[in-house]
Write an enzyme that holds these catalytic residues in place. Sequence first.
Site, PDB file in Angstrom:
ATOM      1  N   HIS A  58       0.851  -1.195   0.000  1.00 55.09           N
ATOM      2  CA  HIS A  58       0.000   0.000   0.000  1.00 55.09           C
ATOM      3  C   HIS A  58       0.883   1.240   0.000  1.00 55.09           C
ATOM      4  O   HIS A  58       2.078   1.148   0.273  1.00 55.09           O
ATOM      5  CB  HIS A  58      -0.896   0.022   1.253  1.00 55.09           C
ATOM      6  CG  HIS A  58      -0.115   0.150   2.535  1.00 55.09           C
ATOM      7  ND1 HIS A  58       0.575  -0.911   3.100  1.00 55.09           N
ATOM      8  CD2 HIS A  58       0.117   1.212   3.335  1.00 55.09           C
ATOM      9  CE1 HIS A  58       1.183  -0.501   4.197  1.00 55.09           C
ATOM     10  NE2 HIS A  58       0.932   0.790   4.370  1.00 55.09           N
ATOM     11  N   ASP A  60       0.844   5.116   1.926  1.00 58.33           N
ATOM     12  CA  ASP A  60       0.122   5.784   3.009  1.00 58.33           C
ATOM     13  C   ASP A  60      -0.596   6.991   2.417  1.00 58.33           C
ATOM     14  O   ASP A  60       0.012   7.798   1.724  1.00 58.33           O
ATOM     15  CB  ASP A  60       1.088   6.222   4.123  1.00 58.33           C
ATOM     16  CG  ASP A  60       1.705   5.023   4.834  1.00 58.33           C
ATOM     17  OD1 ASP A  60       1.148   3.909   4.717  1.00 58.33           O
ATOM     18  OD2 ASP A  60       2.728   5.197   5.510  1.00 58.33           O
ATOM     19  N   HIS A 117       4.734   0.209  -0.078  1.00 64.05           N
ATOM     20  CA  HIS A 117       5.505  -0.575   0.889  1.00 64.05           C
ATOM     21  C   HIS A 117       4.630  -1.662   1.508  1.00 64.05           C
ATOM     22  O   HIS A 117       3.407  -1.668   1.316  1.00 64.05           O
ATOM     23  CB  HIS A 117       6.118   0.342   1.958  1.00 64.05           C
ATOM     24  CG  HIS A 117       5.123   1.195   2.691  1.00 64.05           C
ATOM     25  ND1 HIS A 117       4.542   2.315   2.131  1.00 64.05           N
ATOM     26  CD2 HIS A 117       4.586   1.082   3.930  1.00 64.05           C
ATOM     27  CE1 HIS A 117       3.711   2.863   3.000  1.00 64.05           C
ATOM     28  NE2 HIS A 117       3.711   2.127   4.102  1.00 64.05           N
ATOM     29  N   ARG A 127       7.210  -9.033  15.690  1.00 65.83           N
ATOM     30  CA  ARG A 127       7.723  -7.686  15.425  1.00 65.83           C
ATOM     31  C   ARG A 127       6.666  -6.650  15.778  1.00 65.83           C
ATOM     32  O   ARG A 127       5.467  -6.918  15.646  1.00 65.83           O
ATOM     33  CB  ARG A 127       8.088  -7.587  13.934  1.00 65.83           C
ATOM     34  CG  ARG A 127       8.477  -6.222  13.487  1.00 65.83           C
ATOM     35  CD  ARG A 127       9.019  -6.248  12.052  1.00 65.83           C
ATOM     36  NE  ARG A 127       9.332  -4.915  11.627  1.00 65.83           N
ATOM     37  CZ  ARG A 127       8.507  -4.139  10.924  1.00 65.83           C
ATOM     38  NH1 ARG A 127       7.316  -4.572  10.552  1.00 65.83           N
ATOM     39  NH2 ARG A 127       8.880  -2.926  10.576  1.00 65.83           N
TER      40      ARG A 127
HETATM   41  O1  LIG Z   1       5.165  -2.280  10.098  1.00 66.09           O
HETATM   42  C1  LIG Z   1       5.732  -1.611   9.222  1.00 66.09           C
HETATM   43  O2  LIG Z   1       6.946  -1.544   9.129  1.00 66.09           O
HETATM   44  C2  LIG Z   1       4.897  -0.860   8.214  1.00 66.09           C
HETATM   45  C3  LIG Z   1       3.639  -0.259   8.785  1.00 66.09           C
HETATM   46  C4  LIG Z   1       2.870   0.515   7.780  1.00 66.09           C
HETATM   47  O3  LIG Z   1       3.227   0.605   6.633  1.00 66.09           O
HETATM   48  C5  LIG Z   1       1.624   1.180   8.161  1.00 66.09           C
HETATM   49  O4  LIG Z   1       1.189   1.049   9.321  1.00 66.09           O
HETATM   50  O5  LIG Z   1       1.033   1.860   7.290  1.00 66.09           O
HETATM   51 FE   LIG Z   2       2.146   2.122   5.559  1.00 66.24          FE
END
Ligand SMILES: O=C(O)CCC(=O)C(=O)O
Ligand SMILES: [Fe+2]
Length: 194
Positions: A58, A60, A117, A127
């Site tokens: 996606h 942001d 990403h 994680r």
């Molecule tokens: O957990 C991650 O490294 C990415 C999180 C992410 O892209 C988001 O929360 O929009």
């Molecule tokens: Fe994100």
Amino acid sequence: MMLITKVYGDQHHHQFSYAMLAYMEELDKLEEKEATMIRVNRYPKCPLPEKCLGLGSHSDPHTLTILLQSDEVGGLQVLRPIDNQWVGIRPVPHSFVINIGDTLEAWRNGRLKSVVHRAVVNKEKSRLSAAYFLSPSSQVMIESPPQLIQPRSSNAKMYKPFTWGEFGKELLSQKRVSEKTALYRYLISPYTIQ
Ligand SMILES: O=C(O)CCC(=O)C(=O)O
Ligand SMILES: [Fe+2]
């Protein structure tokens, strides 16, 4: 993202610094404390990491994301536009990843790009990450400043103006995607003819 500014070199870095200064000047408009939110992501370890994703690909939608990832466990990957390869963003202790959102891309008339990403999982360790999303207020019109637009050139106006409120509704009508969010719906096509 910071990694991409490194890959693209000085030119992109300069664009980023310049945009951040302009962003600070417009902060009242581009950041609304009430709309800003934090999301904490927890990715349990997974016996078949090659078969699942922690978070699908996606971009942001907001202006900026400030992301904190746990120091020892990587998992964030960005899609590198030059060769369409997923590249892992190794956590750097005591650092944040700054991610450019779609709204910032539209406001900078495409001079800064939001990045696709995702988060992958692994067999050994769970994680955690925490994302702080900066958003404009819902009524503010997102429109590139005139100095970033040169009609009939490769810097012609790229996106139709929209409000964050409107954009939010577009996002709700969209399923999780494998590329950028609803930004393309505002693309002026072909944006070089104006
Ligand atoms: O957990 C991650 O490294 C990415 C999180 C992410 O892209 C988001 O929360 O929009
Ligand atoms: Fe994100």
